[in-house]
Write an enzyme that holds these catalytic residues in place. Structure first.
Site, PDB file in Angstrom:
ATOM      1  N   ARG A 101       3.816  11.799  -7.028  1.00  0.00           N
ATOM      2  CA  ARG A 101       4.788  10.720  -6.594  1.00  0.00           C
ATOM      3  C   ARG A 101       5.849  11.299  -6.231  1.00  0.00           C
ATOM      4  NH1 ARG A 101       5.883   5.286  -9.759  1.00  0.00           N
ATOM      5  NH2 ARG A 101       3.717   4.951  -8.839  1.00  0.00           N
ATOM      6  N   HIS A 128       0.601   3.664  -1.069  1.00  0.00           N
ATOM      7  CA  HIS A 128       0.135   3.845  -2.549  1.00  0.00           C
ATOM      8  C   HIS A 128      -1.379   3.462  -2.507  1.00  0.00           C
ATOM      9  CE1 HIS A 128       0.933   3.577  -6.611  1.00  0.00           C
ATOM     10  NE2 HIS A 128       1.726   2.404  -6.737  1.00  0.00           N
ATOM     11  N   GLN A 131      -3.260   2.392  -6.159  1.00  0.00           N
ATOM     12  CA  GLN A 131      -2.775   1.130  -6.322  1.00  0.00           C
ATOM     13  C   GLN A 131      -3.911   0.092  -5.583  1.00  0.00           C
ATOM     14  OE1 GLN A 131      -0.298  -0.456  -8.554  1.00  0.00           O
ATOM     15  NE2 GLN A 131      -1.970  -2.073  -8.449  1.00  0.00           N
ATOM     16  N   ASP A 224       5.126  -7.734  -3.940  1.00  0.00           N
ATOM     17  CA  ASP A 224       5.374  -6.592  -4.468  1.00  0.00           C
ATOM     18  C   ASP A 224       7.080  -6.619  -4.520  1.00  0.00           C
ATOM     19  OD1 ASP A 224       5.869  -4.008  -5.116  1.00  0.00           O
ATOM     20  OD2 ASP A 224       5.374  -2.955  -3.276  1.00  0.00           O
ATOM     21  N   CYS A 264       1.699  -5.334  -7.940  1.00  0.00           N
ATOM     22  CA  CYS A 264       1.269  -3.983  -8.471  1.00  0.00           C
ATOM     23  C   CYS A 264       2.160  -3.560  -9.692  1.00  0.00           C
ATOM     24  CB  CYS A 264       1.638  -3.064  -7.332  1.00  0.00           C
ATOM     25  SG  CYS A 264       3.338  -3.070  -6.626  1.00  0.00           S
ATOM     26  N   ARG A 292      -5.982   0.639 -12.723  1.00  0.00           N
ATOM     27  CA  ARG A 292      -5.277   1.590 -12.228  1.00  0.00           C
ATOM     28  C   ARG A 292      -6.115   2.885 -12.915  1.00  0.00           C
ATOM     29  NH1 ARG A 292      -0.333   2.033 -10.308  1.00  0.00           N
ATOM     30  NH2 ARG A 292      -0.949   4.108  -9.760  1.00  0.00           N
TER      31      ARG A 292
HETATM   32  N1  NVA Z   1       6.853  -0.863  -3.292  1.00  0.00           N
HETATM   33  C1  NVA Z   1       6.894  -0.637  -4.521  1.00  0.00           C
HETATM   34  C2  NVA Z   1       5.806  -0.296  -5.443  1.00  0.00           C
HETATM   35  C3  NVA Z   1       6.049   0.059  -6.771  1.00  0.00           C
HETATM   36  C4  NVA Z   1       4.785   0.414  -7.509  1.00  0.00           C
HETATM   37  C5  NVA Z   1       7.813   0.797  -4.603  1.00  0.00           C
HETATM   38  O1  NVA Z   1       7.655   1.767  -3.527  1.00  0.00           O
HETATM   39  O2  NVA Z   1       8.901   0.758  -5.442  1.00  0.00           O
END
Ligand code: NVA
Length: 308
Positions: A101, A128, A131, A224, A264, A292
């Site tokens: 990540r 992502h 997800q 989100d 998410c 997940r």
């Molecule tokens: N768009 C959000 C997703 C979190 C799982 C972020 O990048 O923080």
């Protein structure tokens, strides 16, 4: 060949369907498949906060017979203390796969090009994809199919989730509508890619400015956070313009009566989603969070297979 999973369209439509079927099978029989027996180590690196991703990868890797190795991104200083290429070459000698990540998609791509082992995107600024596998698995469970369904993504369409929804949704043959304030919709390149994929699958990806119009008749409503990780400095400017895209009960009422609602997480009740929606009967967010693990087990296992 060593395959990686860096963005949603790294899987063809047939491959995505195969991975989702495998995920459903793994969910039904969680302890039956051990492709990481040894145990083989999977390195997990987080340069941004995490709860679900770390927990679900760690649990999933253990269920696959493997060993999850947490590499502290701050201590490692990837790209600062050591180059991405050197880190990739070192970790590739210790681990069977690398889950990362981070911020820039380009860094992830660089990791994949030097690691010699599969690299999995555990979220970047742009995508992502793990997800999305969980989201699609959840929709399959609740709707029985994906192709032909309409999904409305509301809020910050320009974030990783908006991009990933366009690509993964089109790959699954879904019709994805993205709706956000001016300046918060995916780039034209993402819509173009969704069109290209949709020409094969029958799916589509379109921008719909009005949130009510975007949700009208939808099978799935998704939102989100308005303030993605790394965008904290923009929080008040964003909150000032996102109000009309808040997923309220009134907005969800414009979707199909049996529509399901995804998020998410982490969720900010009263901002991008009303408490009565996320905690209400149409919400499937806890299934989504559980999935997940099953979805990621499937992609790790599938990538392992591609190597043999
Ligand atoms: N768009 C959000 C997703 C979190 C799982 C972020 O990048 O923080």
């Amino acid at each position: 060949m060593t395959r990686s999973f860096l963005r949603d369209d790294d899987l063809t439509p047939a491959e995505q369907a195969e991975v989702l079927a495998l995920a459903a099978q793994m969910k039904a029989h969680p302890y039956d498949t051990k492709p990481l027996a040894g145990p083989r180590t999977v390195a997990m690196i987080f340069d941004k906060p995490t709860l679900r991703t770390q927990a679900s990868f760690a649990a999933g890797i253990a269920e696959l017979g493997g060993h999850p190795m947490l590499v502290d991104g701050t201590l490692a200083g990837i790209g600062k203390r050591e180059s991405v290429a050197d880190v990739a070459r070192v970790l590739g000698r210790q681990a069977s796969q690398i889950v990362w990540r981070t911020f820039a998609q380009a860094s992830l791509e660089e990791m994949a090009s030097y690691a010699g082992v599969p690299v999995v995107n555990a979220l970047t600024d742009d995508f992502h994809p793990c997800q999305l596998l969980a989201d699609l698995l959840t929709i399959r469970e609740h709707k029985g199919e994906l192709a032909g369904l309409t999904a409305a993504f509301l809020g910050d369409g320009a974030c990783n989730m908006g991009n990933s929804w366009l690509l993964a949704g089109a790959t699954a043959g879904m019709h994805v509508r993205v709706s956000g304030p001016d300046g918060y919709v995916p780039g034209e390149d993402m819509f173009a890619r969704a069109r290209e994929i949709g020409a094969e699958t029958g799916g589509s990806g379109t921008a719909v400015a009005d949130p009510h119009e975007a949700v009208a008749g939808a099978d799935v409503v998704i939102t989100d956070t308005w303030v993605s990780m790394g965008k904290e400095d923009e929080a008040s400017a964003r909150r000032a313009v996102f109000g009309p895209w808040s997923v309220t009960a009134e907005l969800v009422a414009a979707a199909k009566p049996d529509a399901i609602v995804l998020h998410c997480l982490p969720a900010y009740r009263g901002m991008e989603i009303a408490a009565e929606v996320i905690d209400g009967p149409q919400s499937v967010v806890w299934d989504e969070a559980e999935n997940r693990r099953h979805a990621q087990k499937a992609i790790l296992s599938w990538l392992e297979d591609q190597r043999s």
